[in-house]
Design an enzyme around this catalytic site. Structure first.
Site, mmCIF file in Angstrom:
data_model
loop_
_atom_site.group_PDB
_atom_site.id
_atom_site.type_symbol
_atom_site.label_atom_id
_atom_site.label_comp_id
_atom_site.label_asym_id
_atom_site.label_seq_id
_atom_site.Cartn_x
_atom_site.Cartn_y
_atom_site.Cartn_z
ATOM 1 N N GLU A 35 0.810 -1.206 0.000
ATOM 2 C CA GLU A 35 0.000 0.000 0.000
ATOM 3 C C GLU A 35 0.847 1.261 0.000
ATOM 4 O O GLU A 35 1.938 1.288 0.549
ATOM 5 C CB GLU A 35 -0.903 0.007 1.238
ATOM 6 C CG GLU A 35 -2.071 -0.943 1.089
ATOM 7 C CD GLU A 35 -2.873 -1.064 2.361
ATOM 8 O OE1 GLU A 35 -3.861 -0.332 2.502
ATOM 9 O OE2 GLU A 35 -2.500 -1.877 3.212
ATOM 10 N N CYS A 65 1.115 -2.671 15.959
ATOM 11 C CA CYS A 65 1.104 -2.357 14.519
ATOM 12 C C CYS A 65 0.492 -3.482 13.692
ATOM 13 O O CYS A 65 0.838 -4.649 13.857
ATOM 14 C CB CYS A 65 2.531 -2.093 14.044
ATOM 15 S SG CYS A 65 2.639 -1.710 12.292
ATOM 16 N N CYS A 95 -1.650 5.581 10.428
ATOM 17 C CA CYS A 95 -0.449 4.854 10.864
ATOM 18 C C CYS A 95 -0.741 3.460 11.379
ATOM 19 O O CYS A 95 -1.589 3.268 12.236
ATOM 20 C CB CYS A 95 0.238 5.605 11.988
ATOM 21 S SG CYS A 95 0.785 7.215 11.518
ATOM 22 N N SER A 133 11.005 5.733 15.564
ATOM 23 C CA SER A 133 9.812 5.331 16.301
ATOM 24 C C SER A 133 10.236 4.967 17.706
ATOM 25 O O SER A 133 10.769 3.884 17.931
ATOM 26 C CB SER A 133 9.145 4.148 15.597
ATOM 27 O OG SER A 133 8.761 4.540 14.303
ATOM 28 N N LEU A 134 10.005 5.871 18.623
ATOM 29 C CA LEU A 134 10.500 5.688 19.991
ATOM 30 C C LEU A 134 9.491 4.897 20.826
ATOM 31 O O LEU A 134 9.778 3.817 21.315
ATOM 32 C CB LEU A 134 10.775 7.069 20.603
ATOM 33 C CG LEU A 134 11.324 7.081 22.029
ATOM 34 C CD1 LEU A 134 12.650 6.365 22.122
ATOM 35 C CD2 LEU A 134 11.443 8.530 22.519
ATOM 36 N N CYS A 153 6.331 -7.109 7.330
ATOM 37 C CA CYS A 153 7.370 -6.580 8.204
ATOM 38 C C CYS A 153 7.689 -7.637 9.254
ATOM 39 O O CYS A 153 6.803 -8.363 9.690
ATOM 40 C CB CYS A 153 6.863 -5.308 8.893
ATOM 41 S SG CYS A 153 8.099 -4.505 9.944
ATOM 42 N N CYS A 156 3.175 8.416 1.218
ATOM 43 C CA CYS A 156 3.746 7.519 2.217
ATOM 44 C C CYS A 156 3.890 6.157 1.545
ATOM 45 O O CYS A 156 2.898 5.578 1.100
ATOM 46 C CB CYS A 156 2.801 7.437 3.419
ATOM 47 S SG CYS A 156 3.296 6.226 4.663
ATOM 48 N N CYS A 198 6.274 -5.089 16.154
ATOM 49 C CA CYS A 198 5.735 -4.108 17.126
ATOM 50 C C CYS A 198 4.306 -4.515 17.502
ATOM 51 O O CYS A 198 3.483 -4.827 16.636
ATOM 52 C CB CYS A 198 5.749 -2.697 16.553
ATOM 53 S SG CYS A 198 7.414 -2.103 16.166
HETATM 54 N N1 SAH Z 1 9.098 0.423 10.338
HETATM 55 C C1 SAH Z 1 9.218 1.841 10.368
HETATM 56 C C2 SAH Z 1 8.247 2.576 9.454
HETATM 57 C C3 SAH Z 1 6.818 2.112 9.369
HETATM 58 S S1 SAH Z 1 5.647 2.451 10.633
HETATM 59 C C4 SAH Z 1 9.072 2.348 11.788
HETATM 60 O O1 SAH Z 1 8.777 1.559 12.671
HETATM 61 O O2 SAH Z 1 9.297 3.525 12.021
HETATM 62 C C5 SAH Z 1 5.273 4.150 10.637
HETATM 63 C C6 SAH Z 1 4.922 4.645 12.017
HETATM 64 O O3 SAH Z 1 3.603 4.234 12.442
HETATM 65 C C7 SAH Z 1 5.882 4.141 13.084
HETATM 66 O O4 SAH Z 1 6.227 5.186 13.941
HETATM 67 C C8 SAH Z 1 5.021 3.116 13.787
HETATM 68 O O5 SAH Z 1 5.507 2.820 15.078
HETATM 69 C C9 SAH Z 1 3.689 3.796 13.771
HETATM 70 N N2 SAH Z 1 2.532 2.927 14.110
HETATM 71 C C10 SAH Z 1 2.389 1.607 13.902
HETATM 72 N N3 SAH Z 1 1.207 1.166 14.351
HETATM 73 C C11 SAH Z 1 0.561 2.241 14.855
HETATM 74 C C12 SAH Z 1 -0.710 2.431 15.462
HETATM 75 N N4 SAH Z 1 -1.561 1.427 15.653
HETATM 76 N N5 SAH Z 1 -1.030 3.686 15.850
HETATM 77 C C13 SAH Z 1 -0.178 4.720 15.662
HETATM 78 N N6 SAH Z 1 1.018 4.597 15.097
HETATM 79 C C14 SAH Z 1 1.403 3.370 14.698
#
Ligand code: SAH
Length: 342
Positions: free
Chosen positions: A89, A116, A328, A211-212, A109, A102, A113
């Site tokens: 996507e 996610c 996100c 992504s902290l 992946c 984006c 996380c």
């Molecule tokens: N793998 C990379 C880029 C893809 S995710 C990364 O982790 O940065 C893009 C952003 O969306 C990341 O900051 C991720 O942590 C965040 N994200 C994932 N799931 C989410 C959710 N349910 N709500 C809000 N942000 C989310």
């Protein structure tokens, strides 16, 4: 079969010269690819014999938009089917400062996380440089929106596919192609330290997002398995180093999760660990993912205040495309569970 779309302009020139053609044919071909040509027959300024030869030696399959959802706010989410049938996507977002796409960096992946949706079924494969680029080219071509910014924040972990991502950056940056400047590109990582170090050495002018999601090891390891390999304390040290080397301020993504990472002591710890580095905290309202046990925080404003009291720069991200699951962490899962992909 030759993957033309992953080749730089000098490489295309070389290829055509090796085929007995003049070098300028390479630039013509690059220009067609950058405009999203869907067949060699469209390339009218190339001699017929050359087009026929390219047809037999090279792949040109364009991504096919098998689903396109438009939000009330103008956001468009595309589900692209790639040449091998896999789907990814991309999301077009319209901001006052310009249109942003984006894009995804992998099919799936493997970072795991907990909040996610993109990681639930794991990683299938990396995207090629050409597939990364095509998301930009075909989003622009299909929507008619001129794109000025790119964020590598879709499905996948860019640092887990860094060679292809770096080649993509070179391609999309090329003045004879999309010509999108590094300062208009953001790359987001969950904190893969060797990747950040490699980027620091290259000193590219892109914006690094990290992504902290938690400043303490215990919480972060619970919600982000990557923290067990690359601990947050070391991550901050590497970020400090990145800033020293590149002079570029890092943007930290922080999805606000109820009762997990929204305590005042965590805001205090973030401020402490950011000391000496002009970072930027981007608070993201957590998007509810069906399979996830986490819920959006109700303390975002208080958390922001607490950070600001320490002098940290904070913004709260405006979420676009929520009505089409384009926000996100919500990409791909529905399509995958549903009827029309894979
Ligand atoms: N793998 C990379 C880029 C893809 S995710 C990364 O982790 O940065 C893009 C952003 O969306 C990341 O900051 C991720 O942590 C965040 N994200 C994932 N799931 C989410 C959710 N349910 N709500 C809000 N942000 C989310």
């Amino acid at each position: 079969m030759i993957d033309l779309k992953s080749m730089t302009l000098p490489e295309l020139r070389e290829l055509l010269v090796s085929m007995g053609e003049p070098a300028f044919r390479g630039k013509q071909l690059f220009s067609w690819l950058s405009r999203g040509a869907e067949s060699f027959d469209e390339m009218m300024n190339l001699p017929l014999a050359l087009r026929e030869r390219l047809k037999t030696d090279c792949i040109l399959t364009p991504p096919e938009a098998i689903r396109k959802q438009e939000s009330k706010d103008g956001t468009i989410k595309y589900l692209w089917r790639l040449a091998d049938g896999n789907c990814v996507e991309s999301v077009l977002m319209r901001y006052r400062h310009g249109n942003t796409v984006c894009i995804s960096s992998q099919v799936g992946c493997r970072m795991g996380c907990a909040f996610c949706a993109s990681t639930i079924a794991g990683k299938v494969r990396d995207l090629t440089p050409g597939e990364l680029l095509d998301q930009v080219i075909f989003t622009q071509k299909d929507s008619g929106a001129v794109l000025s910014n790119i964020v590598l924040m879709g499905i996948g972990e860019p640092m887990d596919n860094l060679d292809n991502v770096l080649r993509f950056l070179e391609l999309v940056n090329c003045p004879d192609g999309m010509n999108i400047g590094m300062r208009h590109i953001s790359l987001s990582t969950c904190g893969v330290i060797p990747g950040i170090q490699r980027l620091a050495e290259l000193s590219l002018q892109l914006t690094l997002s990290v992504s902290l999601h938690a400043p303490d090891s215990e919480t972060r390891s619970r919600i982000m398995p990557v923290n067990r390999a690359y601990d947050v304390e070391e991550l901050f040290a590497v970020c400090q180093d990145y800033f020293r080397k590149t002079g570029r301020r890092i943007s930290f993504e922080y999805a606000m999760i109820d009762g997990v990472n929204d305590h005042d002591w965590q805001a205090d710890l973030i401020a402490k660990r950011l000391r000496g580095m002009p970072g930027h905290m981007n608070l993201i309202p957590l998007n509810d993912v069906e399979e996830s046990p986490f819920h959006p925080s109700r303390r975002t404003a208080a958390f922001q205040k607490r950070l600001e009291s320490h002098g940290v720069t904070v913004t709260i991200r405006r979420s676009l495309g929520g009505d089409i699951d384009a926000a996100c962490g919500q990409l791909r899962r529905k399509a995958q569970k549903g009827e029309d992909s894979q």
